[in-house]
Design an enzyme around this catalytic site. Structure first.
Site, mmCIF file in Angstrom:
data_model
loop_
_atom_site.group_PDB
_atom_site.id
_atom_site.type_symbol
_atom_site.label_atom_id
_atom_site.label_comp_id
_atom_site.label_asym_id
_atom_site.label_seq_id
_atom_site.Cartn_x
_atom_site.Cartn_y
_atom_site.Cartn_z
ATOM 1 N N CYS A 114 0.821 -1.224 0.000
ATOM 2 C CA CYS A 114 0.000 0.000 0.000
ATOM 3 C C CYS A 114 0.847 1.263 0.000
ATOM 4 C CB CYS A 114 -0.923 -0.002 1.213
ATOM 5 S SG CYS A 114 -1.925 -1.476 1.259
ATOM 6 N N HIS A 259 -3.876 6.825 1.790
ATOM 7 C CA HIS A 259 -4.148 5.520 1.199
ATOM 8 C C HIS A 259 -5.587 5.112 1.513
ATOM 9 C CE1 HIS A 259 -3.994 1.397 0.140
ATOM 10 N NE2 HIS A 259 -4.031 0.963 1.388
ATOM 11 N N ASN A 289 -10.040 -1.009 -1.884
ATOM 12 C CA ASN A 289 -8.605 -0.803 -1.686
ATOM 13 C C ASN A 289 -7.851 -1.346 -2.901
ATOM 14 O OD1 ASN A 289 -5.939 -0.842 -0.895
ATOM 15 N ND2 ASN A 289 -6.305 -1.761 1.113
HETATM 16 N N1 COA Z 1 -19.155 -9.596 6.253
HETATM 17 C C1 COA Z 1 -19.838 -9.843 7.368
HETATM 18 N N2 COA Z 1 -19.246 -10.159 8.539
HETATM 19 C C2 COA Z 1 -17.902 -10.214 8.549
HETATM 20 C C3 COA Z 1 -17.120 -9.962 7.406
HETATM 21 C C4 COA Z 1 -17.810 -9.645 6.216
HETATM 22 N N3 COA Z 1 -17.165 -9.390 5.064
HETATM 23 N N4 COA Z 1 -15.829 -10.093 7.727
HETATM 24 C C5 COA Z 1 -15.771 -10.405 9.017
HETATM 25 N N5 COA Z 1 -17.012 -10.479 9.535
HETATM 26 C C6 COA Z 1 -17.443 -10.793 10.887
HETATM 27 C C7 COA Z 1 -16.384 -11.526 11.681
HETATM 28 O O1 COA Z 1 -16.457 -12.919 11.423
HETATM 29 C C8 COA Z 1 -16.776 -11.196 13.097
HETATM 30 O O2 COA Z 1 -17.847 -12.016 13.484
HETATM 31 P P1 COA Z 1 -17.960 -12.525 15.019
HETATM 32 O O3 COA Z 1 -18.090 -11.285 15.851
HETATM 33 O O4 COA Z 1 -19.181 -13.379 14.969
HETATM 34 O O5 COA Z 1 -16.689 -13.267 15.270
HETATM 35 C C9 COA Z 1 -17.286 -9.770 12.981
HETATM 36 O O6 COA Z 1 -17.634 -9.575 11.602
HETATM 37 C C10 COA Z 1 -16.282 -8.737 13.407
HETATM 38 O O7 COA Z 1 -15.056 -9.058 12.763
HETATM 39 P P2 COA Z 1 -13.763 -8.193 12.951
HETATM 40 O O8 COA Z 1 -12.665 -8.743 12.074
HETATM 41 O O9 COA Z 1 -13.458 -8.053 14.399
HETATM 42 O O10 COA Z 1 -14.289 -6.827 12.366
HETATM 43 P P3 COA Z 1 -13.656 -5.389 12.428
HETATM 44 O O11 COA Z 1 -14.594 -4.484 13.074
HETATM 45 O O12 COA Z 1 -12.246 -5.405 12.880
HETATM 46 O O13 COA Z 1 -13.655 -4.998 10.881
HETATM 47 C C11 COA Z 1 -12.125 -4.847 9.043
HETATM 48 C C12 COA Z 1 -12.894 -5.763 9.965
HETATM 49 C C13 COA Z 1 -11.275 -5.701 8.121
HETATM 50 C C14 COA Z 1 -13.095 -4.036 8.227
HETATM 51 C C15 COA Z 1 -11.243 -3.875 9.873
HETATM 52 O O14 COA Z 1 -10.529 -4.592 10.868
HETATM 53 C C16 COA Z 1 -10.259 -3.144 9.035
HETATM 54 O O15 COA Z 1 -10.627 -2.395 8.155
HETATM 55 N N6 COA Z 1 -8.958 -3.264 9.292
HETATM 56 C C17 COA Z 1 -7.942 -2.635 8.516
HETATM 57 C C18 COA Z 1 -7.859 -3.334 7.225
HETATM 58 C C19 COA Z 1 -6.942 -2.654 6.274
HETATM 59 O O16 COA Z 1 -6.812 -1.490 6.302
HETATM 60 N N7 COA Z 1 -6.317 -3.464 5.429
HETATM 61 C C20 COA Z 1 -5.485 -3.008 4.395
HETATM 62 C C21 COA Z 1 -4.317 -2.332 4.951
HETATM 63 S S1 COA Z 1 -3.442 -1.625 3.685
#
Ligand code: COA
Length: 332
Positions: A114, A259, A289
């Site tokens: 990224c 980003h 992204n």
């Molecule tokens: N749709 C529905 N539910 C989903 C899902 C999706 N696509 N992906 C994960 N979940 C569920 C999980 O299984 C979890 O369920 P549970 O509570 O029953 O275990 C719940 O949603 C919460 O998951 P979690 O991973 O804790 O969610 P979060 O609030 O951290 O959000 C991201 C996930 C990925 C959106 C967030 O962590 C994020 O954006 N992180 C940074 C990612 C990033 O920037 N990546 C690129 C870097 S360059």
């Protein structure tokens, strides 16, 4: 010593639009979940097997060349940033060069995920300032869609990413005060496995096995919360570093382009820096992204929308796998 200016920019995304609802055919997810957590509404995917990253890069480059009224033969060098190269080797830069119909000039590949575009900008800036090259094509291009994890457990990562490319043509300017003021690059390899792709890999033997495929080790693996936590600290920090290096303040910033990994991350970054919404440009809603391509795509749109004008102070920042992060201050 001259400074480096953006002579022109351009971007290209594949035609195929995938809405959040479209993704529910593969994963148990919803438009509401994706929008709320990430801000993403849709992304563009290539027709599988029909378009490579270097094809997207070619289209973005053509637009940048047209905007500069330049021919590809006038380029002195290619810098190609991607985490999704067409092939394991050689890098995407040579494929782009071939598609541009030119030969001989160097093609450097950047593997900083990224942060790749800003790492590339830093190298281009050094070469241009020292006079090594005068016309540098810097491209960020990604095809994520052919590497999606279509298993149920792939939903957390797969909904985030889109395909696309952005290009900038860079060159020296004697117009005092304008151009790239500084770039600032950082990395912390202790976090390498927080967002990575383990296989196919030369560190492993065999590089990839049936067991790896069954376990999905060839898909991106991410600890989303950990990435989020670091991104909201590192990006504002790097912006402040860039401002301090140039004795500028947040009041001087006309536009921040961060980003595009998650709208919530960027909203937090904007708030921490005290920048109003109008001074932070986001387009993740439409593209997801696109890793190394997010910044040049956003810069092109900002120019097209008249949000970035000659003399404006533009701050760029990025954070991603590695972890790597970076910033740049540019007097447009
Ligand atoms: N749709 C529905 N539910 C989903 C899902 C999706 N696509 N992906 C994960 N979940 C569920 C999980 O299984 C979890 O369920 P549970 O509570 O029953 O275990 C719940 O949603 C919460 O998951 P979690 O991973 O804790 O969610 P979060 O609030 O951290 O959000 C991201 C996930 C990925 C959106 C967030 O962590 C994020 O954006 N992180 C940074 C990612 C990033 O920037 N990546 C690129 C870097 S360059």
């Amino acid at each position: 010593m001259p400074r480096t200016e953006f002579i022109s920019v351009g971007f290209h995304v594949p035609e195929r639009v995938m809405t959040n609802d479209d993704l529910t055919q593969w994963w148990e997810t919803s438009d509401e979940w994706i929008r709320e957590r990430t801000g993403i509404e849709q992304r563009h995917w290539v027709e599988p097997g029909q378009e490579a990253g270097s094809d997207l890069a070619l289209e973005a480059t053509r637009k940048a060349l047209a905007a500069a009224d330049m021919d590809a033969s006038e380029l002195d060098c290619i810098i190609y940033a991607t985490l999704s190269p067409d092939y394991f080797f050689p890098g995407g830069g040579v494929f782009l060069q071939r598609k541009l119909g030119i030969k001989g000039i160097p093609a450097l590949d950047i593997r900083n995920q990224c942060t790749g575009f800003i790492y590339g900008l830093s190298i281009a800036d050094a070469w241009i300032r020292t006079g090594q090259y005068r016309r540098v094509l810097l491209v960020g291009s990604e095809v994520h869609s052919t590497g999606m994890d279509f298993r149920p457990e792939g939903r957390d990562v797969s909904v985030l990413f889109g395909d696309g490319a952005g290009a900038a043509i860079l060159g020296p300017t004697e117009d005092d005060g304008r151009g790239v003021l500084s770039t600032h690059l950082f990395a912390d390899g202790r976090y390498a496995e927080k967002l990575w792709c383990e296989s196919d890999a030369s560190a492993r033997f065999p590089r990839i096995s049936h067991e790896d495929l069954d376990a999905g080790r060839h898909y991106a693996l991410m600890e989303g919360r950990e990435v989020f936590k670091h991104a909201v600290v590192r990006m504002p920090q790097s912006v402040r570093t860039a401002l301090e290096a140039n004795e500028l303040s947040l009041e001087d910033v006309d536009l921040l382009i961060a980003h595009q990994a998650n709208l919530r991350i960027n909203e937090m970054v904007g708030r921490q820096l005290g920048l109003s919404e109008e001074r932070v440009y986001n387009n993740i809603q439409r593209y997801g992204n696109t890793t190394a391509a997010t910044i040049p795509i956003a810069v092109t749109e900002a120019v097209e929308k008249g949000l970035l004008n000659r003399g404006d102070l533009l701050l760029l920042t990025a954070f991603g796998s590695g972890f790597t992060w970076a910033s740049a201050a540019v007097r447009w």
